[in-house]
Structures are given as structure tokens and as C-alpha cells.
Design an enzyme around this catalytic site. Sequence first.
Site, short mmCIF file in Angstrom:
data_model
loop_
_atom_site.label_atom_id
_atom_site.label_comp_id
_atom_site.label_asym_id
_atom_site.label_seq_id
_atom_site.Cartn_x
_atom_site.Cartn_y
_atom_site.Cartn_z
N TYR A 33 46.03 42.68 48.82
CA TYR A 33 45.22 43.62 48.22
C TYR A 33 43.86 42.70 48.25
O TYR A 33 43.66 41.54 48.29
CB TYR A 33 46.16 43.49 46.68
CG TYR A 33 45.55 42.38 46.26
CD1 TYR A 33 44.83 41.65 44.78
CD2 TYR A 33 46.52 41.24 45.93
CE1 TYR A 33 44.34 40.52 44.24
CE2 TYR A 33 46.17 39.52 45.45
CZ TYR A 33 44.95 39.74 44.23
OH TYR A 33 45.37 38.80 43.82
N GLU A 176 42.89 25.81 42.88
CA GLU A 176 42.21 26.60 41.91
C GLU A 176 43.23 27.57 40.70
O GLU A 176 43.79 26.86 40.05
CB GLU A 176 42.26 27.73 43.43
CG GLU A 176 43.82 28.02 43.44
CD GLU A 176 43.99 29.79 44.72
OE1 GLU A 176 43.17 29.78 44.57
OE2 GLU A 176 45.56 29.87 44.99
N LEU A 200 42.74 30.31 47.81
CA LEU A 200 42.03 31.86 48.35
C LEU A 200 41.27 31.58 48.57
O LEU A 200 40.14 30.54 47.49
CB LEU A 200 42.22 32.67 47.03
CG LEU A 200 41.54 33.98 47.87
CD1 LEU A 200 43.32 34.87 48.62
CD2 LEU A 200 41.81 34.37 46.62
#
Length: 291
Positions: A33, A176, A200
Site C-alpha cells: 500500500y 523508525e 521505510l
Amino acid sequence: MKNVGYYNGNIGLLEELMIPVLDRGMYFGDGVYDATYCANRKIFETDFHIERFYNSLKAVKIPFAMPKEELVAELQRCIDLMDIDGVCFVYWQVTRGTAPRNHAFPHAYPNLLISITESNLMDLTKPCKLITEEDTRFFHCNIKTLNLLPSVMAYQKALDAGCSEVIFHRGERVTECAHCNVNILKDGCFITPPLDNLILPGTTRRHFLQICERLGIPYKEEPFTVQDVFEADEVMITSAGTLGLAACELDGKPVGGKDKELLRKLQLAALDDFTAETGFVPPFRAELCSC
């Protein structure tokens, strides 16, 4: 229309959208996504999100044949059906297709889901509280897959502790957050973890590096530790809707607050870029200027 939903070309209210039980996203989370925000019906940083999305598709070998330009047009078609011109959250995902449950890749066409919902940008005048959590996710965090349960569990732990986000770490190395990148300011330098399989490649993270180049602010892409976060001049989390939110607390201890001038300079630059692309001025911008 409010809360626009789209599934393989069928469009309607998101809450009424029907998806087959045999969609592989149901059984395996077998899909990827991406997401961003729009305002005044204009998507922010379209190209970067679309490029990352197709990179994720390639990484998990989903043969999604729709050209990038056509996908953008479908996103825009859904956005244009919204009843509002303000800020909306734009989400899209592709699963490997609809087929009986089997671990082997099926001979099926990928399924495209789009959802558009009313939203807001994060108010940058209100610093957030964070907690730390050992990063037990898999080693492909650079792929934006649907397999988010570890992040969901960690994020809920942060909310239960009265905090807004969690900083993941593997040993001492910070990676993260549950759904943001984490960055620090130290001695006038913007520092962000390097791109690898542990984080990411955030589009807003990239955007802040561009801002630093434009404004002549030093920056580094290098690992840092939990202790470095505690000792940083400022701690910032970044995502598509979180354009440089400062943190004021980590695990119940104060952090940041030592270089508000540089922090505000970066935040205002990010907001101004959002306005330049969408024409939308966040309502908290004026308050941020006076902080």
C-alpha cells in the site's frame, strides 16, 4: 460523497464497499500500500508516493499492470467525488488477487483498493510524547506491505501509555516509528537513519533532506542510538501528514527543546511546500510562526 471507496473500478461509500473473502489480503496480508494527503483536491507529492508504491509491488512480485498515470487518474477520480475541498487522507493498496487459500502465488489478477477520507494535518504547535520499543518486525521494513500487526501492537502500547508514537530500536540502534520516520537535530545538523531494509524510505524524510539542501542546513544519513535521541537538541517525527512534529518526552523523560529556531525553520519550510503544491494553508501555521 463522504468516505469514497473503490475496488477494482467499482466506486461507492467506503463503509458499503464489498471485498471478496478470498482476496489474498484477507488471509496473508499479501499486498502493498501507500498513502498521502490531498488538499483542495490536489495530491501532495504524487510522484514520490507512486514511485515507492511500484517499488513495493516489484519487491513482492505482484504483477500489477496498471500504468502509473492511470493509477494517479483513478486516485484523482475518487478525490473529485469527495464533498469537501479540505484535507483528505488518500490511501491505496494492491493485493495479489482473489483465489482459494494457498501459499503459492495464484494465477489471478491483482486487486486495487482506494479509500479517500476526510482528515487533517498534524498540528505542529503541539509536541508529542513517545515511548521506545524493541523492534521485532521482519527485516523488510523498506517494503510498504500490509503486514502491520507489530506496528499496530506497538502503537497501541504508546496510546495506552498516554503517548502519540513509539520509537523502534534494534538493540541500541534506532530504526523508525510505528508509522513515521524519526529524526534528530544536533549541533545544527539534521540527522536521519540511513535507507536500508530496517526503515521505510519515507517521502517526507526525503522531503526534509531536500529542504536542508535548499536552506543550506547540514544533514547526515547515519545510524543513531536511543541515547542519541535523549541527548538530541530536537527530536522530530515525519510522515505524509506529520510534517516535522517535535517530541517533548521519551519514556517519561524530557527530550528536545534546545533548538526551537532550527526546528521551526524546517517545519515552516515543509508547510510552505505543502501550501505551494496544494494551495491549502494549515490553520496552525500562524501560531507556529509566533511560537
